[in-house]
Write an enzyme that holds these catalytic residues in place. Sequence first.
Site, PDB file in Angstrom:
ATOM      1  N   TYR A   1      35.391   6.610  21.365  1.00  0.00           N
ATOM      2  CA  TYR A   1      34.085   6.195  21.936  1.00  0.00           C
ATOM      3  C   TYR A   1      34.187   5.022  22.921  1.00  0.00           C
ATOM      4  O   TYR A   1      35.242   4.432  23.062  1.00  0.00           O
ATOM      5  CB  TYR A   1      33.013   6.019  20.872  1.00  0.00           C
ATOM      6  CG  TYR A   1      33.143   5.014  19.754  1.00  0.00           C
ATOM      7  CD1 TYR A   1      34.040   3.957  19.775  1.00  0.00           C
ATOM      8  CD2 TYR A   1      32.290   5.114  18.649  1.00  0.00           C
ATOM      9  CE1 TYR A   1      34.079   3.048  18.732  1.00  0.00           C
ATOM     10  CE2 TYR A   1      32.324   4.206  17.601  1.00  0.00           C
ATOM     11  CZ  TYR A   1      33.226   3.179  17.654  1.00  0.00           C
ATOM     12  OH  TYR A   1      33.265   2.277  16.637  1.00  0.00           O
ATOM     13  N   GLU A   2      33.086   4.774  23.586  1.00  0.00           N
ATOM     14  CA  GLU A   2      33.044   3.788  24.697  1.00  0.00           C
ATOM     15  C   GLU A   2      34.025   4.164  25.802  1.00  0.00           C
ATOM     16  O   GLU A   2      34.632   3.298  26.418  1.00  0.00           O
ATOM     17  CB  GLU A   2      33.350   2.369  24.219  1.00  0.00           C
ATOM     18  CG  GLU A   2      32.481   1.848  23.113  1.00  0.00           C
ATOM     19  CD  GLU A   2      31.029   1.690  23.484  1.00  0.00           C
ATOM     20  OE1 GLU A   2      30.716   1.648  24.693  1.00  0.00           O
ATOM     21  OE2 GLU A   2      30.201   1.621  22.573  1.00  0.00           O
TER      22      GLU A   2
END
Lengths: 595, 248
Positions: free
Chosen positions: A439-440
């Site tokens: 994620y990110e």
Amino acid sequence: MTTYSAPLRDISFVLHELLDIGQFSHIAPFKAATPTVVEAILKAAARLCEQVLLPINRSGDEEGCRLENGVVRTPSGFREAYQTFAEGGWTSLACDPAFGGQGLPEVVNLAVAEMACSSNLAFYTYPALSHAAYNLIGTHGSDEVKRAFLPRLVDGRWSATMCLTEPHCGTDLGLIRTKAQPESEVGYKLSGTKIFVTGGDHDLTENIVHLVLARLPQAPPGTTGLSLFLVPKYLVNSNGSLGPRNGVSCGSIEKKMGINASATCVMNFDGATGYLIGKKGRGLHCMLSMMDIARLTVGLQGLGLAETAYQRARAYARERLQGRAITGAQCPDRQADPIIVHADVRRMLLTMKAYNEGARALAYWVALHVDLSRQHPDPEARQEAEDLVQLMTPVVKSFFTDYGFEATNLGLQIFGGHGYIREHGMEQLVRDARVGQLYEGTNGIQALDLVRRKIVKKSGRLLRRFFDPIDRFINEQKNYSRMREFTLPLAQAFAKLQQVTAWVVEQGAKDPQQAAAAASDYLRLFALVALGSTWAKIAKVSYAALDNAGEKRFYEGKIITARFYMRRLLPQTSSLVRAIRSGSRPIMELDAEAF
Amino acid sequence: MKILVPVKRVVDFNVKVRVKSDQTGVELANVKMSMNPFDEIAIEEAIRLKEAGKGEEIIVVSIGPVQARETIRTGLAMGGDRGILVKWDAEAEPLAVAKLLKAIVDEESPDLVIMGKQAIDDDCNQTGQMLAQMLGWAQGTFASEITVGDGSLNVTREIDGGLETIEIKMPAVVTTDLRLNEPRYASLPNIMKAKRKEIAEKTPEDYGVDMTPRLTILKVEEPAGRQAGIKVESVAELVEKLREEGVI
């Protein structure tokens, strides 16, 4: 066995001895952050993490979140823990006093974040996103929006999310379909579906503020057609009280590998009222500014989990009696020797220790530059700090989560079969660590960001901000005989990094495929050299402390770990260099059908 | 009502202590130190009395090295009003501590002293009782509940075999047991406020107290390690073993 004790001694070593944050006491957020105050803050935070967040980490993983009648319920104890966390003012630490914050440095906040991630990563995903949103709204929001939303994000009574991914688009945000229809002068109506929204719905806070990327009518395709909107779960009346429910709801929550106590939601927007943040068509730009801090924090998650894994593995390796040392019994009066006598166990423990302590020093150094980039009175110094943060963000995010997964896995390995069963909590650390690489922005995307944008940006200015001080350090230190065992391998690896950088930039300019094929290996090479320079500085500071009769065991431990890093981990750079220089052909020549 | 709370800086309860190789004491170098947990309970109780409108000022006192200032600061961050540090680097025995506290009480004239029933380092459990005796005050030890009356206190005490509630006159010394309350977590704003609160620095000479130890420590040893147990096959065997050991 599920223990964790915040590494306060090492944190204080990094903040005060290595980074000497006291030297910035003339800059606003550091004025109040004297060593004794920072110590008191970290001690109190450590206690909260160890006594409130840690005990509900395992149960939260077992229980997970539930969606009941359209409302997400967090696991038992999370509401109470969040209340203790917010009422203690921990959400406000690095926020502007104008909105109720404590105005302390981001680097201190990141130290608290590390401890929280070590204790209960799933819990910390909720306040971490609120803080990232606070930064975004503070930078791009109108005064009206700031007044309405920031004080509640600061005191933690409300939380925030970022809504980017849609079912058909994750990394390629240009494909986003969620629509925003102008409604009144300031308002818009948003319609669409977002997925993978961390903390999209939950029962921890009164209200949830969604930051949503969406497309205005007639907006051009691609990312330039995206604008950013703030969509609250409950509308907010002009007096600040909560109004009616907005048209946003949680459709379902994901079942996933780790961070099970963190609700990952499908969010449906059905004509939900939203407010424009920043300029039209600048949505992705605004969102990225939120993601910089968020990415550093995700990097910290890797470190946090790796620290917990290390502490548990260390305790286990000292207690678990199996076999005899290969050179003869070390504890003849016992049935067997503790497994810490075995070379392979020591290799694993030292790998974790060297990465953790090096990563902590590197991450806090970057976080310090976040503070300087915002608050330094000298614009040139602000720019320099900003350059470093930009350069290092993908490195910290990507390398820390990669090694975080490696290190939690090593921790599990030290427990043997007892790590694989649930009882000791080691397998949870591995599962929780895995998401950080995704994620990110996936780690592959981070690597591309580094080779395609950051190292070539401003004709290499960002890079020089990082390279020049390493060069100076090596030159300053190379004549001290006791430093030579650190500066020599560092200088060699650094030279290789510089040469490979030139190669990647040159080849990439001719053929972008070369840069793309090099990206992940290049990022790892970069990170290993960055950690190498960090360990060399740690060795220098530790020798000086020993000269002044400092704590022998602590500083000698640092020097020995620095030696381990230089001799056992840094040499990975050689194979990475060879792999990178082999170019894109070995990767690209196999026909897609032949896989 | 003015409340005085003495606090002690001790080895953190999580630390596995090691005996020094020369057997003169336990290793304190580079060991995590914290406020004695019983003293945290004492501060919490004082704050609760203040919050209930029954106390006006809370003075946090510590006798110890300069680092004990941070222990006082922790108490101030929880909600204490001001601190007094009596600097003393060597061992402080209960009698000397009680004398010092008496001198401070004489100067500050609080209505109530709330203190931990014992410190978790030496487990003496003497200072509160000595102080009450020296002051000629009532004492309510091992308190698990305190209710303030008119010029008196009802103290529920944890005693062998149950609870005992006594009414004592004020001023008084109360020592806390573990179940009295659950201490709060210091909040960030209060930590920041605490740094502006005053901590007076004193020495034993200021109070004319002789700190010379009266006790001689012969040696400090690790407790004997636990012996491995055995599994018995039947109740009859269990009874037999217990007889052999002289337990029954």
